[in-house]
Design a protein around this motif. Structure first.
Motif, PDB file in Angstrom:
ATOM      1  N   PHE A   1       0.827  -1.202   0.000  1.00  9.96           N
ATOM      2  CA  PHE A   1       0.000   0.000   0.000  1.00  9.96           C
ATOM      3  C   PHE A   1       0.868   1.261   0.000  1.00  9.96           C
ATOM      4  O   PHE A   1       2.040   1.218   0.382  1.00  9.96           O
ATOM      5  N   PRO A   2       0.284   2.393  -0.407  1.00 11.19           N
ATOM      6  CA  PRO A   2       0.972   3.681  -0.241  1.00 11.19           C
ATOM      7  C   PRO A   2       1.225   3.960   1.241  1.00 11.19           C
ATOM      8  O   PRO A   2       0.596   3.347   2.111  1.00 11.19           O
ATOM      9  N   ALA A   3       2.129   4.894   1.507  1.00 12.88           N
ATOM     10  CA  ALA A   3       2.562   5.157   2.881  1.00 12.88           C
ATOM     11  C   ALA A   3       1.427   5.413   3.866  1.00 12.88           C
ATOM     12  O   ALA A   3       1.420   4.834   4.963  1.00 12.88           O
ATOM     13  N   PRO A   4       0.420   6.256   3.540  1.00 19.60           N
ATOM     14  CA  PRO A   4      -0.646   6.504   4.529  1.00 19.60           C
ATOM     15  C   PRO A   4      -1.418   5.238   4.908  1.00 19.60           C
ATOM     16  O   PRO A   4      -1.704   5.005   6.086  1.00 19.60           O
ATOM     17  N   ARG A   5      -1.737   4.424   3.901  1.00 20.05           N
ATOM     18  CA  ARG A   5      -2.472   3.198   4.209  1.00 20.05           C
ATOM     19  C   ARG A   5      -1.588   2.167   4.896  1.00 20.05           C
ATOM     20  O   ARG A   5      -2.054   1.407   5.758  1.00 20.05           O
ATOM     21  N   ALA A   6      -0.316   2.131   4.521  1.00 16.35           N
ATOM     22  CA  ALA A   6       0.612   1.230   5.205  1.00 16.35           C
ATOM     23  C   ALA A   6       0.700   1.608   6.679  1.00 16.35           C
ATOM     24  O   ALA A   6       0.708   0.728   7.561  1.00 16.35           O
ATOM     25  N   ALA A   7       0.749   2.907   6.977  1.00 14.14           N
ATOM     26  CA  ALA A   7       0.795   3.367   8.363  1.00 14.14           C
ATOM     27  C   ALA A   7      -0.483   2.985   9.108  1.00 14.14           C
ATOM     28  O   ALA A   7      -0.443   2.608  10.293  1.00 14.14           O
ATOM     29  N   ALA A   8      -1.630   3.045   8.409  1.00 13.01           N
ATOM     30  CA  ALA A   8      -2.900   2.669   9.037  1.00 13.01           C
ATOM     31  C   ALA A   8      -2.925   1.184   9.380  1.00 13.01           C
ATOM     32  O   ALA A   8      -3.396   0.784  10.448  1.00 13.01           O
ATOM     33  N   VAL A   9      -2.390   0.351   8.483  1.00 12.83           N
ATOM     34  CA  VAL A   9      -2.343  -1.091   8.729  1.00 12.83           C
ATOM     35  C   VAL A   9      -1.459  -1.395   9.936  1.00 12.83           C
ATOM     36  O   VAL A   9      -1.852  -2.132  10.850  1.00 12.83           O
ATOM     37  N   LEU A  10      -0.269  -0.806   9.949  1.00 14.19           N
ATOM     38  CA  LEU A  10       0.649  -1.046  11.062  1.00 14.19           C
ATOM     39  C   LEU A  10       0.108  -0.449  12.360  1.00 14.19           C
ATOM     40  O   LEU A  10       0.283  -1.025  13.437  1.00 14.19           O
ATOM     41  N   GLY A  11      -0.560   0.704  12.246  1.00 11.61           N
ATOM     42  CA  GLY A  11      -1.163   1.304  13.428  1.00 11.61           C
ATOM     43  C   GLY A  11      -2.284   0.458  13.996  1.00 11.61           C
ATOM     44  O   GLY A  11      -2.423   0.332  15.219  1.00 11.61           O
ATOM     45  N   GLY A  12      -3.087  -0.141  13.120  1.00  9.82           N
ATOM     46  CA  GLY A  12      -4.143  -1.031  13.579  1.00  9.82           C
ATOM     47  C   GLY A  12      -3.584  -2.246  14.299  1.00  9.82           C
ATOM     48  O   GLY A  12      -4.117  -2.678  15.326  1.00  9.82           O
ATOM     49  N   TYR A  13      -2.487  -2.778  13.772  1.00 11.13           N
ATOM     50  CA  TYR A  13      -1.840  -3.914  14.424  1.00 11.13           C
ATOM     51  C   TYR A  13      -1.313  -3.523  15.801  1.00 11.13           C
ATOM     52  O   TYR A  13      -1.538  -4.227  16.799  1.00 11.13           O
ATOM     53  N   ALA A  14      -0.601  -2.398  15.875  1.00 12.23           N
ATOM     54  CA  ALA A  14      -0.020  -1.952  17.144  1.00 12.23           C
ATOM     55  C   ALA A  14      -1.107  -1.657  18.172  1.00 12.23           C
ATOM     56  O   ALA A  14      -0.980  -2.024  19.351  1.00 12.23           O
ATOM     57  N   ALA A  15      -2.186  -1.010  17.741  1.00  5.99           N
ATOM     58  CA  ALA A  15      -3.265  -0.676  18.669  1.00  5.99           C
ATOM     59  C   ALA A  15      -3.936  -1.930  19.212  1.00  5.99           C
ATOM     60  O   ALA A  15      -4.227  -2.028  20.413  1.00  5.99           O
ATOM     61  N   ALA A  16      -4.192  -2.906  18.342  1.00  2.00           N
ATOM     62  CA  ALA A  16      -4.845  -4.137  18.778  1.00  2.00           C
ATOM     63  C   ALA A  16      -3.963  -4.934  19.721  1.00  2.00           C
ATOM     64  O   ALA A  16      -4.462  -5.660  20.590  1.00  2.00           O
ATOM     65  N   THR A  17      -2.649  -4.814  19.571  1.00  2.00           N
ATOM     66  CA  THR A  17      -1.730  -5.491  20.477  1.00  2.00           C
ATOM     67  C   THR A  17      -1.619  -4.758  21.809  1.00  2.00           C
ATOM     68  O   THR A  17      -1.565  -5.385  22.874  1.00  2.00           O
ATOM     69  N   ALA A  18      -1.589  -3.433  21.764  1.00  5.60           N
ATOM     70  CA  ALA A  18      -1.268  -2.643  22.953  1.00  5.60           C
ATOM     71  C   ALA A  18      -2.475  -2.294  23.814  1.00  5.60           C
ATOM     72  O   ALA A  18      -2.389  -2.317  25.046  1.00  5.60           O
ATOM     73  N   LEU A  19      -3.605  -1.956  23.201  1.00  7.27           N
ATOM     74  CA  LEU A  19      -4.746  -1.450  23.977  1.00  7.27           C
ATOM     75  C   LEU A  19      -5.303  -2.441  24.999  1.00  7.27           C
ATOM     76  O   LEU A  19      -5.788  -2.010  26.058  1.00  7.27           O
ATOM     77  N   PRO A  20      -5.274  -3.770  24.750  1.00  7.96           N
ATOM     78  CA  PRO A  20      -5.754  -4.679  25.795  1.00  7.96           C
ATOM     79  C   PRO A  20      -5.007  -4.546  27.113  1.00  7.96           C
ATOM     80  O   PRO A  20      -5.555  -4.904  28.159  1.00  7.96           O
ATOM     81  N   LEU A  21      -3.768  -4.035  27.084  1.00 13.87           N
ATOM     82  CA  LEU A  21      -3.056  -3.822  28.342  1.00 13.87           C
ATOM     83  C   LEU A  21      -3.788  -2.810  29.222  1.00 13.87           C
ATOM     84  O   LEU A  21      -3.782  -2.925  30.451  1.00 13.87           O
ATOM     85  N   THR A  22      -4.408  -1.817  28.598  1.00 14.31           N
ATOM     86  CA  THR A  22      -5.212  -0.870  29.367  1.00 14.31           C
ATOM     87  C   THR A  22      -6.404  -1.581  30.005  1.00 14.31           C
ATOM     88  O   THR A  22      -6.733  -1.349  31.172  1.00 14.31           O
ATOM     89  N   GLY A  23      -7.039  -2.464  29.229  1.00 16.49           N
ATOM     90  CA  GLY A  23      -8.164  -3.222  29.765  1.00 16.49           C
ATOM     91  C   GLY A  23      -7.765  -4.102  30.931  1.00 16.49           C
ATOM     92  O   GLY A  23      -8.482  -4.197  31.936  1.00 16.49           O
ATOM     93  N   VAL A  24      -6.603  -4.751  30.828  1.00 18.95           N
ATOM     94  CA  VAL A  24      -6.122  -5.606  31.921  1.00 18.95           C
ATOM     95  C   VAL A  24      -5.891  -4.785  33.179  1.00 18.95           C
ATOM     96  O   VAL A  24      -6.245  -5.204  34.295  1.00 18.95           O
ATOM     97  N   THR A  25      -5.296  -3.605  33.026  1.00 18.47           N
ATOM     98  CA  THR A  25      -5.024  -2.753  34.178  1.00 18.47           C
ATOM     99  C   THR A  25      -6.317  -2.294  34.842  1.00 18.47           C
ATOM    100  O   THR A  25      -6.447  -2.304  36.066  1.00 18.47           O
ATOM    101  N   LEU A  26      -7.285  -1.895  34.027  1.00 19.00           N
ATOM    102  CA  LEU A  26      -8.578  -1.476  34.576  1.00 19.00           C
ATOM    103  C   LEU A  26      -9.285  -2.647  35.257  1.00 19.00           C
ATOM    104  O   LEU A  26      -9.910  -2.486  36.306  1.00 19.00           O
ATOM    105  N   LEU A  27      -9.176  -3.813  34.661  1.00 19.65           N
ATOM    106  CA  LEU A  27      -9.814  -4.998  35.231  1.00 19.65           C
ATOM    107  C   LEU A  27      -9.232  -5.318  36.601  1.00 19.65           C
ATOM    108  O   LEU A  27      -9.941  -5.704  37.524  1.00 19.65           O
ATOM    109  N   SER A  28      -7.920  -5.146  36.731  1.00 20.99           N
ATOM    110  CA  SER A  28      -7.286  -5.409  38.017  1.00 20.99           C
ATOM    111  C   SER A  28      -7.753  -4.420  39.079  1.00 20.99           C
ATOM    112  O   SER A  28      -7.771  -4.743  40.272  1.00 20.99           O
ATOM    113  N   ALA A  29      -8.145  -3.211  38.663  1.00 22.63           N
ATOM    114  CA  ALA A  29      -8.623  -2.207  39.610  1.00 22.63           C
ATOM    115  C   ALA A  29     -10.073  -2.457  40.015  1.00 22.63           C
ATOM    116  O   ALA A  29     -10.496  -2.052  41.100  1.00 22.63           O
TER     117      ALA A  29
END
Length: 220
Positions: free
Chosen positions: A150-178
């Protein structure tokens, strides 16, 4: 590539990110992290949210650096993509089977001493992302190689979606522990089912990639 192709790749990246979060090499770190967060003097949902966002931010930074390193060899990946895709598919199937039957390798790391819970959460998030991505290298390569089409903007969106899906559950785990131990226990009791579902998705994705790449190479 068409908009439908882009949306399909973005969906795959998000699914791959969730599969990475539940990677068997990294998941054993989560119980220790829950205790790490609960022992903090900062209590309450708001402060737990700050620690959770800090953990997710640490994971995103590590994944961004990893993505940049892989992009630095993007030309090589693109040239050898037709040969790499069947291999990545095979490894995905094998890794998914190991995960489904609970035979995947596990990594246990000791959390570092922290001066503040926020700093400790950042460090943990980065370490968790590194361990998870290292466990499912074929998944990471699959996302990167797909983004290179893909062109750079869409490539960034794909990689950003991957990073967000990997990272954001950590916020959920922290909230769940609270929220309380009962909620955390209920979440832990379901993790085996989630792992098996992730394994099935991984196997199906690997099989589909093998078939598609062999057809592209003219073998099928």
């Amino acid at each position: 590539m068409t908009d439908a192709g882009f949306l399909g790749t973005l969906t795959f990246a998000v699914g791959a990110g969730l599969a990475t979060f539940f990677a068997p090499c990294a998941y054993p770190l989560l119980p220790g992290y829950v205790g790490y967060a609960v022992r903090s003097d900062d209590t309450g949902i708001a402060r737990a949210a700050v620690r959770g966002v800090a953990a997710s931010a640490g994971a995103v930074v590590v994944l961004a650096v990893l993505g940049a390193l892989l992009f630095s060899v993007g030309g090589w990946l693109t040239r050898h993509l037709p040969l790499l895709e069947p291999l990545v598919g095979v490894v995905l199937v094998v890794l998914g089977a190991l995960l489904f039957f609970d035979r995947a390798p596990a990594l246990h790391l000791r959390l570092p001493e922290r001066r503040t819970s926020v700093l400790g959460s950042v460090v943990f998030g980065g370490g968790y992302a590194l361990a998870a991505a290292g466990c499912v290298v074929p998944v990471v390569l699959g996302v990167v190689t797909q983004s290179l089409t893909f062109p750079a903007p869409r490539a960034a969106a794909v990689l950003g979606g991957y990073a967000a899906a990997t990272a954001l559950p950590l916020t959920g785990v922290t909230l769940l522990s609270a929220v309380g131990s009962d909620a955390a226990r209920a979440w832990s009791d379901r993790i085996g089912t989630v792992n098996r579902l992730a394994a099935v998705v991984m196997i199906l994705a690997g099989a589909a990639q093998i078939v598609a790449s062999l057809r592209y190479l003219g073998v099928l």
